[in-house]
Write a protein that holds these residues in place. Structure first.
Motif, mmCIF file in Angstrom:
data_model
loop_
_atom_site.group_PDB
_atom_site.id
_atom_site.type_symbol
_atom_site.label_atom_id
_atom_site.label_comp_id
_atom_site.label_asym_id
_atom_site.label_seq_id
_atom_site.Cartn_x
_atom_site.Cartn_y
_atom_site.Cartn_z
ATOM 1 N N GLU A 163 -20.531 47.912 27.345
ATOM 2 C CA GLU A 163 -20.275 49.144 28.080
ATOM 3 C C GLU A 163 -19.580 48.862 29.398
ATOM 4 O O GLU A 163 -18.979 49.759 29.993
ATOM 5 N N LEU A 178 -15.215 50.948 16.236
ATOM 6 C CA LEU A 178 -14.980 50.379 17.558
ATOM 7 C C LEU A 178 -13.508 50.453 17.935
ATOM 8 O O LEU A 178 -13.159 50.836 19.068
ATOM 9 N N ASN A 237 -14.440 54.041 23.966
ATOM 10 C CA ASN A 237 -15.023 52.721 24.219
ATOM 11 C C ASN A 237 -14.128 51.938 25.165
ATOM 12 O O ASN A 237 -12.896 52.007 25.059
#
Length: 271
Positions: free
Chosen positions: A163, A202, A211
């Motif tokens: 993150e 992802l 992301n």
């Protein structure tokens, strides 16, 4: 092709979108639990040689044998990362496995890691060693992170999409996010397909800005591979390497992906 063609087609389609936008998707490869020369290690290294994909080998310091170093001297494109100390589980009953859980005194945990550093320095030539710490079972108490930077590590590698780039001042995250092994049974095909879907998700999230940009980490365990998994790993590496938008990175280069433009937060030295 190993697995359902539709799952591979989804990965190719996502990479096609990266290519259409003129973007590059970056991947890196980590294999865990190395300690000795073995037929499984030979097969792993042959796969690495055949594909040319850089490989980060997570080595268990207390178990590493001299023959491992002798075997690695015959290779190029490989670095060794410190994989804990002895790969012993110290978690309390009922908790998930961890060599460095919070119930252990901090100094005992750090002492193990320091001993591991010394063992790898004695067993492996410096050109193979990279200052990246890989906790066994991909977990550790977070209070250790600042100390890892103090001990000279540049990154810690676990299993999750990161993150944020920094785990602690001076210490980056360099995580894996894809694992094709079914650790709870023996259904490797289904789990491998799930890892393909995780890769697509992802990549899609990074492309859409959901992301943060990061290298996609592919995690393998050469001692646990059956025929299906060997085929899957080879197919996955080739699928990325042969796509115009895919690129396999060495560990040092992978650490530059997504790094904030500003300089690294300083490491706070303790007296």
């Amino acid at each position: 092709m190993t697995g359902r063609p539709a799952a591979w087609a989804e990965l190719t389609a996502e990479l096609d979108l990266w290519a259409a936008e003129g973007r590059q998707a970056y991947f890196w490869w980590r294999d865990d639990d190395a300690a000795k020369a073995s037929p499984a290690l030979d097969r792993l290294l042959e796969l690495q040689t055949g594909t040319g994909a850089p490989l980060a080998l997570a080595v268990i310091p207390a178990l590493a044998e001299i023959r491992l170093a002798e075997r690695l001297t015959l290779q190029s494109g490989i670095v060794a990362l410190q994989h804990g100390y002895a790969h012993h589980n110290h978690a309390m009953a009922g908790e998930k496995k961890s060599e460095f859980p919070a119930n252990r005194p901090l100094q005992a945990r750090l002492s193990d890691i320091q001993q591991g550093q010394q063992l790898l320095a004695a067993k492996l030539p410096p050109q193979f060693r990279q200052p990246v710490f890989v906790p066994p079972w991909n977990r550790m108490a977070p209070d250790m992170l600042p100390d890892l930077a103090e001990m000279g590590f540049s990154a810690v590698s676990a299993f999750k999409p990161r993150e944020a780039y920094w785990a602690a001042p001076g210490l980056a995250w360099l995580n894996t996010q894809l694992d094709p092994i079914d650790w709870h049974g023996n259904n490797h095909p289904e789990t491998a397909e799930a890892s393909l879907k995780a890769a697509v998700a992802l990549l899609h999230g990074m492309r859409g800005g959901v992301n943060p940009l990061q290298p996609v980490g592919f995690l393998t365990h050469h001692l646990r591979h059956d025929a299906f998994l060997w085929d899957f790993v080879g197919t996955f590496i080739a699928a990325v390497a042969t796509h115009p938008a895919g690129q396999w990175l060495d560990t040092a280069t992978a650490l530059t992906i997504g790094r904030p433009a500003e300089s690294a937060p300083p490491v706070t030295r303790t007296s």
